[in-house]
Design a protein around this motif. Structure first.
Motif: not given
Ligand SMILES: Nc1nc2c(ncn2[C@@H]2O[C@H](COP(=O)(O)OP(=O)(O)OP(=O)(O)O)[C@@H](O)[C@H]2O)c(=O)[nH]1
Ligand SMILES: [Mg+2]
Length: 178
Positions: A37-38, A92-95, A99
């Motif tokens: 996840q991170n 910068s996260q995928s979607d 969120q």
């Protein structure tokens, strides 16, 4: 006065509270076993707590939620009695737009009161390139919420989010909104 910092794992809730707190922040960090996840080393497992002191006897209490879904039972507990929420997003996260949608749903009571300010981080792009995607979702939901690019490692950026939330709450109170 109580404010809750919300958003997914790694957006920077713990970082934001540490950046503005006038007391040593209380954190509940543990080793992050959810590296998929991170990739960061630690994650919040219960809550963060900090305070901004406004005067001799006035303080804003800052609570941070744990971002991992498995701790979502803590979210309503931490939001109880909050005058508003600061919703952080990691561009910068995928979607990150998904969120935003998920957190607007999870904190719908505060959203309905208009008591949410959005801070988008983890980007060096200009607001004109970053914010339209999020603004589109807000428009679809007929929401008008303040939104900024924020680097929560910077005290001034976090203070802007906090001050905007408080100013908004005061306007809503003057207008007699719920
Ligand atoms: N490059 C970059 N890093 C950032 C930015 N904002 C925050 N960070 C970093 O991102 C990480 C965020 O970690 P945390 O503050 O632990 O995130 P959190 O939201 O509390 O995460 P959980 O407690 O696991 O839900 C920290 O290492 C910050 O230094 C940004 O705008 N740019
Ligand atoms: Mg945290």
């Amino acid at each position: 006065m109580k404010i809750v910092f919300i958003g997914a794992m790694g957006v920077g809730k713990t970082t934001a509270i540490a950046a503005v707190s006038d007391i040593p922040p209380v954190s509940t960090e543990a080793t992050n076993n959810d590296l998929e996840q991170n990739a960061k080393a630690t994650t919040t497992v219960a809550m963060d707590y900090g305070e901004i002191h406004l005067g001799d006897d006035e303080a804003v209490a800052l609570y941070g939620i744990p971002g991992q879904e498995r701790f979502s039972f803590m979210w309503p507990i931490l939001a109880e009695g909050a005058m508003g929420a600061i919703l952080l997003l990691d561009h910068s996260q995928s979607d990150p737009v998904a969120q935003l949608a998920a957190y607007l749903d999870a904190f719908s009571t505060l959203v309905a009161k208009g008591a949410v300010v959005i801070g988008v981080g983890h980007t060096s792009l200009p607001a004109s390139q970053v914010l339209p995607g999020y603004a589109q979702l807000l428009r679809e939901r007929e929401l008008s919420l303040p939104m900024f690019i924020s680097d929560v490692r910077k005290r001034q950026d976090v203070l802007l989010l906090v001050e905007t939330l408080i100013a908004n709450a005061e306007v809503n109170q003057l207008l007699g909104n719920p």
